[in-house]
Design a protein around this motif. Structure first.
Motif, PDB file in Angstrom:
ATOM      1  N   GLU A 118      -0.040 -11.740  -9.870  1.00 40.19           N
ATOM      2  CA  GLU A 118      -0.721 -10.642 -10.545  1.00 40.19           C
ATOM      3  C   GLU A 118      -2.176 -10.586 -10.090  1.00 40.19           C
ATOM      4  OE1 GLU A 118      -0.267 -10.553 -14.746  1.00 40.19           O
ATOM      5  OE2 GLU A 118       1.821 -11.220 -14.720  1.00 40.19           O
ATOM      6  N   TRP A 119      -2.732  -9.396 -10.102  1.00 34.59           N
ATOM      7  CA  TRP A 119      -4.130  -9.202  -9.716  1.00 34.59           C
ATOM      8  C   TRP A 119      -4.803  -8.251 -10.701  1.00 34.59           C
ATOM      9  CZ3 TRP A 119       0.042  -8.841  -6.519  1.00 34.59           C
ATOM     10  CH2 TRP A 119       0.084  -9.658  -5.380  1.00 34.59           C
ATOM     11  N   ASP A 120      -6.079  -8.480 -10.978  1.00 38.03           N
ATOM     12  CA  ASP A 120      -6.933  -7.482 -11.615  1.00 38.03           C
ATOM     13  C   ASP A 120      -7.546  -6.653 -10.499  1.00 38.03           C
ATOM     14  OD1 ASP A 120      -6.518  -8.294 -14.277  1.00 38.03           O
ATOM     15  OD2 ASP A 120      -8.009  -9.893 -14.064  1.00 38.03           O
ATOM     16  N   LEU A 121      -7.456  -5.343 -10.607  1.00 37.05           N
ATOM     17  CA  LEU A 121      -7.902  -4.459  -9.533  1.00 37.05           C
ATOM     18  C   LEU A 121      -9.234  -3.797  -9.866  1.00 37.05           C
ATOM     19  CD1 LEU A 121      -4.573  -2.559  -8.653  1.00 37.05           C
ATOM     20  CD2 LEU A 121      -5.416  -4.738  -7.738  1.00 37.05           C
ATOM     21  N   ALA A 122     -10.127  -3.782  -8.891  1.00 36.58           N
ATOM     22  CA  ALA A 122     -11.359  -3.011  -9.000  1.00 36.58           C
ATOM     23  C   ALA A 122     -11.080  -1.588  -8.522  1.00 36.58           C
ATOM     24  CB  ALA A 122     -12.456  -3.647  -8.148  1.00 36.58           C
ATOM     25  N   GLU A 123     -11.960  -0.664  -8.856  1.00 38.20           N
ATOM     26  CA  GLU A 123     -11.833   0.688  -8.325  1.00 38.20           C
ATOM     27  C   GLU A 123     -12.199   0.645  -6.841  1.00 38.20           C
ATOM     28  OE1 GLU A 123     -14.326   2.642 -11.431  1.00 38.20           O
ATOM     29  OE2 GLU A 123     -12.604   3.984 -11.572  1.00 38.20           O
ATOM     30  N   ASN A 124     -11.225   0.944  -5.994  1.00 38.64           N
ATOM     31  CA  ASN A 124     -11.364   0.760  -4.547  1.00 38.64           C
ATOM     32  C   ASN A 124     -11.337   2.119  -3.866  1.00 38.64           C
ATOM     33  OD1 ASN A 124     -11.392  -0.505  -2.000  1.00 38.64           O
ATOM     34  ND2 ASN A 124      -9.164  -0.733  -1.969  1.00 38.64           N
ATOM     35  N   LEU A 125     -12.317   2.963  -4.193  1.00 40.22           N
ATOM     36  CA  LEU A 125     -12.276   4.358  -3.759  1.00 40.22           C
ATOM     37  C   LEU A 125     -12.458   4.528  -2.256  1.00 40.22           C
ATOM     38  CD1 LEU A 125     -14.318   6.031  -6.649  1.00 40.22           C
ATOM     39  CD2 LEU A 125     -11.850   5.581  -6.499  1.00 40.22           C
ATOM     40  N   GLN A 126     -13.110   3.559  -1.589  1.00 39.85           N
ATOM     41  CA  GLN A 126     -13.332   3.659  -0.142  1.00 39.85           C
ATOM     42  C   GLN A 126     -12.327   2.844   0.670  1.00 39.85           C
ATOM     43  OE1 GLN A 126     -15.514   5.874   1.045  1.00 39.85           O
ATOM     44  NE2 GLN A 126     -15.808   6.389  -1.121  1.00 39.85           N
TER      45      GLN A 126
END
Length: 204
Positions: A118-126
């Motif tokens: 499992e991973w916590d995801l950051a907002e990876n807009l780029q």
């Protein structure tokens, strides 16, 4: 663990570095809770097209941010990292859970089963973040199911790109099935597979 690119992609061919894009059986990719049926197929594309949503994107139904994405491969693969580019305004997924070699997982299954990672995801807009797998656990992957249970506060979850990096074996899926289901397996035929598990990959 996520890693940030430490080079200029203009001088470095990121698209070909361990990309598994050509090994994904895109016509058989599917999703649960997608607002537009079949739209999940649009998120699998070449790395350099990761920010291009002109051909579509995956979005959950209104008021329900949960998504499940099923990804079959044309040959067994080893997965080193996963990249997810989500939408803005809180629609990017905030968590990701992975299951391997399990078909037909629904939301009830996903919530009750233990994920392989499992991973916590950051907002990876780029599209500059990659999430490392516990590489030794992602060997011999015939299909991958990704569960996105929540997002960063939006009414829907939106994904415009999923990228996978790793290695593919030379065996096609029908050949692998023959090996798995043979009546009298020869132990020497399978010894190499058990000894080739990769270690954990850490990239700061």
């Amino acid at each position: 663990m996520a890693c940030l690119h430490d080079h200029s992609c203009e001088d470095h061919d990121c698209s070909s570095d361990w990309s598994l894009y050509k090994h994904i059986d895109v016509p058989k990719v599917s999703a649960l809770n997608e607002a537009v049926p079949g739209s999940v197929k649009s998120v699998f594309k070449a790395w350099e097209q990761r920010l291009n949503s002109s051909e579509g994107f995956l979005e959950s139904n209104e008021g329900d941010p949960e998504l499940i994405v099923f990804i079959p491969f044309t040959s067994d693969v080893k997965i080193k990292s996963i990249s997810v580019v989500g939408g803005d305004d809180g629609t990017s997924p905030s968590r990701m859970r992975a299951f391997i070699n399990r078909e037909g997982i629904d939301f009830s299954d996903a919530q009750s089963m233990q994920a392989i990672q499992e991973w916590d995801l950051a907002e990876n807009l780029q599209g500059v973040l990659e999430y490392q797998t516990r590489y030794s656990r992602f060997q011999g992957v015939g299909n991958l199911t990704l569960h996105f249970p929540d997002n960063h506060g939006g009414d829907t979850s939106r994904i415009q790109y999923i990228g996978l990096k790793g290695e593919a074996t030379q065996l096609k899926r029908d050949v692998v099935a023959t090996i798995v289901y043979e009546l009298m397996p020869n132990p020497s035929d399978h010894k190499a597979k058990s000894e080739t598990g990769g270690g954990m990959s850490h990239v700061e």
